[in-house]
Write a protein that holds these residues in place. Structure first.
Motif, PDB file in Angstrom:
ATOM      1  N   UNK A  66       0.873  -1.178   0.000  1.00 28.41           N
ATOM      2  CA  UNK A  66       0.000   0.000   0.000  1.00 28.41           C
ATOM      3  C   UNK A  66       0.905   1.223   0.000  1.00 28.41           C
ATOM      4  N   UNK A  67       0.983   1.898  -1.151  1.00 28.14           N
ATOM      5  CA  UNK A  67       1.899   3.029  -1.293  1.00 28.14           C
ATOM      6  C   UNK A  67       1.505   3.835  -2.527  1.00 28.14           C
ATOM      7  N   UNK A  68       2.325   4.843  -2.844  1.00 32.28           N
ATOM      8  CA  UNK A  68       2.132   5.645  -4.052  1.00 32.28           C
ATOM      9  C   UNK A  68       2.881   4.959  -5.189  1.00 32.28           C
ATOM     10  N   UNK A  69       2.145   4.439  -6.167  1.00 34.36           N
ATOM     11  CA  UNK A  69       2.762   3.651  -7.241  1.00 34.36           C
ATOM     12  C   UNK A  69       3.815   4.457  -7.991  1.00 34.36           C
ATOM     13  N   UNK A  70       3.500   5.687  -8.354  1.00 34.57           N
ATOM     14  CA  UNK A  70       4.415   6.502  -9.155  1.00 34.57           C
ATOM     15  C   UNK A  70       5.721   6.776  -8.408  1.00 34.57           C
ATOM     16  N   UNK A  71       5.614   7.096  -7.116  1.00 28.89           N
ATOM     17  CA  UNK A  71       6.817   7.419  -6.349  1.00 28.89           C
ATOM     18  C   UNK A  71       7.653   6.175  -6.039  1.00 28.89           C
ATOM     19  N   UNK A  72       6.996   5.066  -5.759  1.00 31.81           N
ATOM     20  CA  UNK A  72       7.754   3.837  -5.523  1.00 31.81           C
ATOM     21  C   UNK A  72       8.406   3.368  -6.825  1.00 31.81           C
ATOM     22  N   UNK A  73       7.732   3.598  -7.943  1.00 31.38           N
ATOM     23  CA  UNK A  73       8.346   3.314  -9.244  1.00 31.38           C
ATOM     24  C   UNK A  73       9.617   4.145  -9.402  1.00 31.38           C
ATOM     25  N   UNK A  74       9.557   5.393  -8.961  1.00 35.17           N
ATOM     26  CA  UNK A  74      10.729   6.263  -9.011  1.00 35.17           C
ATOM     27  C   UNK A  74      11.836   5.739  -8.109  1.00 35.17           C
ATOM     28  N   UNK A  75      11.467   5.241  -6.937  1.00 32.97           N
ATOM     29  CA  UNK A  75      12.454   4.685  -6.006  1.00 32.97           C
ATOM     30  C   UNK A  75      13.154   3.475  -6.618  1.00 32.97           C
ATOM     31  N   UNK A  76      12.369   2.516  -7.108  1.00 37.15           N
ATOM     32  CA  UNK A  76      12.948   1.300  -7.691  1.00 37.15           C
ATOM     33  C   UNK A  76      13.780   1.650  -8.925  1.00 37.15           C
ATOM     34  N   UNK A  77      13.291   2.573  -9.739  1.00 40.73           N
ATOM     35  CA  UNK A  77      14.029   2.983 -10.936  1.00 40.73           C
ATOM     36  C   UNK A  77      15.384   3.569 -10.568  1.00 40.73           C
ATOM     37  N   UNK A 124       8.195 -11.107   2.226  1.00 39.34           N
ATOM     38  CA  UNK A 124       6.846 -10.791   2.698  1.00 39.34           C
ATOM     39  C   UNK A 124       6.710 -11.230   4.151  1.00 39.34           C
ATOM     40  N   UNK A 125       6.410 -10.287   5.040  1.00 38.66           N
ATOM     41  CA  UNK A 125       6.160 -10.598   6.448  1.00 38.66           C
ATOM     42  C   UNK A 125       4.660 -10.480   6.717  1.00 38.66           C
ATOM     43  N   UNK A 126       4.272 -10.563   7.974  1.00 35.85           N
ATOM     44  CA  UNK A 126       2.844 -10.490   8.311  1.00 35.85           C
ATOM     45  C   UNK A 126       2.216  -9.164   7.909  1.00 35.85           C
ATOM     46  N   UNK A 127       2.973  -8.080   8.042  1.00 34.39           N
ATOM     47  CA  UNK A 127       2.388  -6.761   7.789  1.00 34.39           C
ATOM     48  C   UNK A 127       3.119  -5.933   6.742  1.00 34.39           C
ATOM     49  N   UNK A 128       4.313  -6.370   6.316  1.00 35.25           N
ATOM     50  CA  UNK A 128       5.105  -5.561   5.404  1.00 35.25           C
ATOM     51  C   UNK A 128       5.730  -6.388   4.285  1.00 35.25           C
ATOM     52  N   UNK A 129       6.182  -5.671   3.271  1.00 33.74           N
ATOM     53  CA  UNK A 129       6.971  -6.273   2.197  1.00 33.74           C
ATOM     54  C   UNK A 129       8.299  -5.531   2.146  1.00 33.74           C
ATOM     55  N   UNK A 130       9.386  -6.278   2.247  1.00 31.48           N
ATOM     56  CA  UNK A 130      10.725  -5.692   2.173  1.00 31.48           C
ATOM     57  C   UNK A 130      11.271  -5.929   0.770  1.00 31.48           C
ATOM     58  N   UNK A 131      11.633  -4.857   0.098  1.00 30.76           N
ATOM     59  CA  UNK A 131      12.182  -4.926  -1.252  1.00 30.76           C
ATOM     60  C   UNK A 131      13.688  -4.694  -1.185  1.00 30.76           C
ATOM     61  N   UNK A 132      14.450  -5.557  -1.840  1.00 33.05           N
ATOM     62  CA  UNK A 132      15.907  -5.436  -1.847  1.00 33.05           C
ATOM     63  C   UNK A 132      16.428  -5.368  -3.283  1.00 33.05           C
ATOM     64  N   UNK A 133      17.327  -4.438  -3.518  1.00 34.27           N
ATOM     65  CA  UNK A 133      18.020  -4.331  -4.808  1.00 34.27           C
ATOM     66  C   UNK A 133      19.494  -4.594  -4.541  1.00 34.27           C
ATOM     67  N   UNK A 134      19.971  -5.720  -5.052  1.00 39.29           N
ATOM     68  CA  UNK A 134      21.338  -6.158  -4.764  1.00 39.29           C
ATOM     69  C   UNK A 134      22.172  -6.105  -6.030  1.00 39.29           C
ATOM     70  N   UNK A 135      23.407  -5.622  -5.898  1.00 39.64           N
ATOM     71  CA  UNK A 135      24.318  -5.608  -7.050  1.00 39.64           C
ATOM     72  C   UNK A 135      25.665  -6.195  -6.660  1.00 39.64           C
ATOM     73  N   UNK A 156      -0.991  -3.254   3.775  1.00 38.71           N
ATOM     74  CA  UNK A 156      -2.345  -2.690   3.752  1.00 38.71           C
ATOM     75  C   UNK A 156      -2.319  -1.279   4.310  1.00 38.71           C
ATOM     76  N   UNK A 157      -3.418  -0.562   4.109  1.00 40.85           N
ATOM     77  CA  UNK A 157      -3.545   0.784   4.666  1.00 40.85           C
ATOM     78  C   UNK A 157      -3.525   0.703   6.189  1.00 40.85           C
ATOM     79  N   UNK A 158      -3.012   1.724   6.860  1.00 37.26           N
ATOM     80  CA  UNK A 158      -2.932   1.701   8.331  1.00 37.26           C
ATOM     81  C   UNK A 158      -4.255   1.406   9.020  1.00 37.26           C
TER      82      UNK A 158
END
Length: 351
Positions: free
Chosen positions: A231-242, A264-275, A343-345
């Motif tokens: 649950x987030x702002x798609x455009x801004x998270x797209x900017x983050x991942x980009x 994926x945890x019970x309440x969150x998703x952790x995204x990792x970018x590894x190089x 999910x939303x708070x």
């Protein structure tokens, strides 16, 4: 106050009256009634004199100072502990209050000095970053005006270079505006539920050609879940991942790997970018999210970029009540990770 002028005057008068009466009692000629009268006169006169001196010359002025300090405390000293030394010595307490106020003001002065140094550094960095593409475009245009415009091959080549410099200038200005708007709250976030894995796949499609040119393997981890809803702002998270993927490719060596993974945890998703790139020395990790900060300025400019990507990432994640974590080892690569709610708070609290 526990020890006010009245109480101190009574104690002082009583002590003086006792001493005076005790001294007179040593003389046999002085009768008991005279001792009582002496005690009462000494007690009353000393009390009145002491009370007047203490109240009007000392305590009234001390109370004025306390009132001033209380007013200052309400607006500026709320974080400073009160009554540190007890109330027996009011002057000591005032000294502590004034010292606390001076310490707070010194802290504010130090912060202002840091901000001033940051402002000077920021202006110098902006000036340098703007100057580079402007001077480049200016040089190409002036060369054309000096006669090179008549040669078609030279003209086209120089116009393309000038256009490239101006495109870089436009990107820099847009990044500065984006960063400023996020900080001031002008850019409103539009929160929604979406699959961040699908978003990452779209980003990978964007950078596929760029990665192939450097023989870099760009992929999503085989251990990643098939779906990762956030649950987030798609455009801004797209900017983050980009930005994170772009940096990973930029600073990865030839035949390297850039992998995106999700936990994926019970309440969150952790995204990792590894190089598997150059890595970041430990002394630089705390500063890489500052505007225009570059670990190796000469090599970073050769690789391109505005130097604002990670600063934008940091501010976007702060608006999402999260932050970017970094682990890195020079020569072995880096891992950038961030956490988003599933999910939303209100949905989470209502469950």
């Amino acid at each position: 106050m526990v020890f006010n002028s009245r109480l101190i005057a009574v104690l002082l008068a009583f002590c003086i009256a006792v001493v005076t009466t005790s001294f007179l009692s040593l003389f046999k000629e002085v009768s008991s009634s005279a001792l009582v009268v002496t005690f009462l006169i000494s007690l009353s006169s000393t009390y009145l004199l002491g009370f007047i001196i203490l109240e009007f010359l000392i305590f009234r002025e001390i109370n004025k100072i306390y009132s001033l300090l209380d007013n200052l405390r309400e607006s500026e000293l709320t974080s400073i502990d009160q009554n540190k030394s007890g109330l027996f010595n009011p002057l000591k307490k005032i000294n502590e209050e004034i010292f606390s106020y001076a310490a707070l003001k010194q802290k504010e002065i130090d912060e202002l000095k840091k901000l001033e140094a940051f402002r000077r550094e920021f202006i110098a960095d902006v000036s340098h970053e703007l100057k580079t593409p402007i001077f480049a475009a200016q040089g190409f245009v002036h060369t054309l005006l000096d006669g090179a415009v008549k040669d078609k091959s030279v003209r086209n080549r120089f116009l393309k270079k000038a256009a490239k410099s101006l495109d870089g200038l436009d990107i820099l200005v847009q990044d500065l505006l984006t960063l400023s708007q996020i900080e001031t709250g002008e850019i409103k976030m539009h929160f929604e539920s979406f699959d961040i894995r699908q978003l990452a796949e779209e980003v990978i499609d964007q950078f596929e050609n760029k990665a192939e040119k450097k023989d870099i393997e760009l992929k999503i981890s085989k251990h990643a879940p098939e779906q990762a809803m956030v649950y987030a702002d798609w455009q801004r998270i797209n900017q983050v991942v980009t930005n994170l993927v772009s940096n990973a490719i930029k600073y990865s060596n030839k035949n390297g790997k850039v992998t995106i993974d999700f936990e994926v945890t019970n309440s969150h998703v952790i995204t990792r970018v590894k190089d598997t790139g150059e890595g970041i020395p430990p002394e630089h990790i705390k500063r890489i999210f500052e505007r225009f900060y570059r670990v190796d300025k000469s090599r970073s400019r050769e690789k391109g970029g505005t130097g604002l990507g990670l600063a934008i990432v940091k501010h976007i994640m702060e608006v999402h009540k999260s932050k970017v974590e970094v682990t890195s080892e020079p020569g072995k690569g880096s891992v950038f990770s961030f956490k988003l709610p599933k999910k939303a708070p209100e949905q989470v609290s209502g469950e």
